[in-house]
Motif scaffolding. Structure first.
Motif, PDB file in Angstrom:
ATOM      1  N   ASP A  21       0.802  -1.226   0.000  1.00  0.00           N
ATOM      2  CA  ASP A  21       0.000   0.000   0.000  1.00  0.00           C
ATOM      3  C   ASP A  21       0.833   1.274   0.000  1.00  0.00           C
ATOM      4  O   ASP A  21       0.279   2.374   0.097  1.00  0.00           O
ATOM      5  CB  ASP A  21      -0.934   0.019   1.221  1.00  0.00           C
ATOM      6  N   GLN A  22       2.146   1.155  -0.083  1.00  0.00           N
ATOM      7  CA  GLN A  22       3.020   2.323   0.002  1.00  0.00           C
ATOM      8  C   GLN A  22       3.307   2.914  -1.372  1.00  0.00           C
ATOM      9  O   GLN A  22       3.546   2.178  -2.322  1.00  0.00           O
ATOM     10  CB  GLN A  22       4.334   1.964   0.697  1.00  0.00           C
ATOM     11  N   PRO A  23       3.302   4.237  -1.481  1.00  0.00           N
ATOM     12  CA  PRO A  23       3.614   4.867  -2.771  1.00  0.00           C
ATOM     13  C   PRO A  23       5.107   4.759  -3.129  1.00  0.00           C
ATOM     14  O   PRO A  23       5.455   4.745  -4.299  1.00  0.00           O
ATOM     15  CB  PRO A  23       3.203   6.328  -2.580  1.00  0.00           C
ATOM     16  N   GLU A  24       5.976   4.680  -2.123  1.00  0.00           N
ATOM     17  CA  GLU A  24       7.408   4.498  -2.369  1.00  0.00           C
ATOM     18  C   GLU A  24       7.821   3.113  -1.889  1.00  0.00           C
ATOM     19  O   GLU A  24       7.138   2.492  -1.084  1.00  0.00           O
ATOM     20  CB  GLU A  24       8.242   5.556  -1.617  1.00  0.00           C
ATOM     21  N   ARG A  25       8.977   2.663  -2.384  1.00  0.00           N
ATOM     22  CA  ARG A  25       9.474   1.344  -1.999  1.00  0.00           C
ATOM     23  C   ARG A  25      10.304   1.435  -0.715  1.00  0.00           C
ATOM     24  O   ARG A  25      10.987   2.425  -0.480  1.00  0.00           O
ATOM     25  CB  ARG A  25      10.316   0.738  -3.124  1.00  0.00           C
ATOM     26  N   HIS A  26      10.241   0.355   0.059  1.00  0.00           N
ATOM     27  CA  HIS A  26      10.990   0.238   1.303  1.00  0.00           C
ATOM     28  C   HIS A  26      11.599  -1.158   1.366  1.00  0.00           C
ATOM     29  O   HIS A  26      10.954  -2.122   0.974  1.00  0.00           O
ATOM     30  CB  HIS A  26      10.080   0.418   2.523  1.00  0.00           C
ATOM     31  N   GLU A  27      12.800  -1.243   1.897  1.00  0.00           N
ATOM     32  CA  GLU A  27      13.403  -2.546   2.143  1.00  0.00           C
ATOM     33  C   GLU A  27      13.223  -2.882   3.618  1.00  0.00           C
ATOM     34  O   GLU A  27      13.013  -1.986   4.457  1.00  0.00           O
ATOM     35  CB  GLU A  27      14.880  -2.547   1.745  1.00  0.00           C
ATOM     36  N   TYR A  28      13.304  -4.158   3.922  1.00  0.00           N
ATOM     37  CA  TYR A  28      13.030  -4.648   5.271  1.00  0.00           C
ATOM     38  C   TYR A  28      14.224  -5.462   5.758  1.00  0.00           C
ATOM     39  O   TYR A  28      14.767  -6.294   5.018  1.00  0.00           O
ATOM     40  CB  TYR A  28      11.785  -5.539   5.225  1.00  0.00           C
TER      41      TYR A  28
END
Length: 189
Positions: A21-28
């Motif tokens: 649901d995020q507009p930008e990408r994120h790493e975990y």
């Protein structure tokens, strides 16, 4: 008496649901989420050239190349990354449950930037080494014609194969050769 938990645990499954649901990408990585920054013209041109070369060379094979929007999940490392380019030849990565994240790459490519080079060469490479299927890790510099290919040998050791201007990079994991000069096509150094 146990104390109440003050913050909810953010595990990999919660991350996967949240990330969609995020507009930008994120790493975990191990419960922490890191926003990804944008890249330069050179960065995206090099990764595009690498992807295009692999896509054409792998046509008609069971291998598929993915570009930076596809997630790579590393359960052993409790991590999910967006590599610049990676290739998987594993049938498990073609199953419906793998539509959002792959887990069995043969090859991973990262285009280095000033802000990520140390992490890509160090901790991220250490985490990638926990992937049993991974055979090669290619790091491409964006400010000069140079790449470092790390290939896992029969003893499980990672051996460096550097490439410079005019060299051909032999990606044995996927049976493809890429000319280093071609990776820098349309890149102004």
């Amino acid at each position: 008496m146990a104390l109440p938990r003050t913050a909810p645990e953010f595990d990999v499954n919660a991350y996967m649901a949240w990330e969609e649901d995020q507009p930008e990408r994120h790493e975990y990585l191990a419960g922490e989420v890191f926003a990804m920054s944008g890249g330069t013209d050179a960065h995206y041109t090099i990764l595009g050239n690498a992807y295009a070369g692999l896509r054409v060379a792998l046509s008609g094979t069971p291998c598929r190349a993915f570009v930076s929007g596809m997630k790579l999940r590393i359960d052993r490392a409790d991590a999910v990354f967006y590599p610049d380019v990676f290739v998987t030849c594993d049938a498990r990565d073609r199953q419906p449950e793998a539509s959002l994240a792959k887990q069995h790459p043969s090859l991973i490519i990262e285009v280095l930037s000033d802000s990520t080079a140390a992490f890509d060469r160090g901790r991220k490479f250490e985490l990638y080494q926990q992937i049993d299927s991974l055979e090669e890790y290619l790091l491409i510099e964006q400010d000069r014609k140079h790449a470092d290919l790390f290939r896992k040998n029969s003893e499980g050791l990672w051996v460096l194969h550097p490439a410079g201007e005019g060299d051909v990079i032999r990606l044995e994991s996927v049976g493809v050769e890429l000319g280093l000069d071609g990776l820098y096509e349309d890149v102004e150094l």
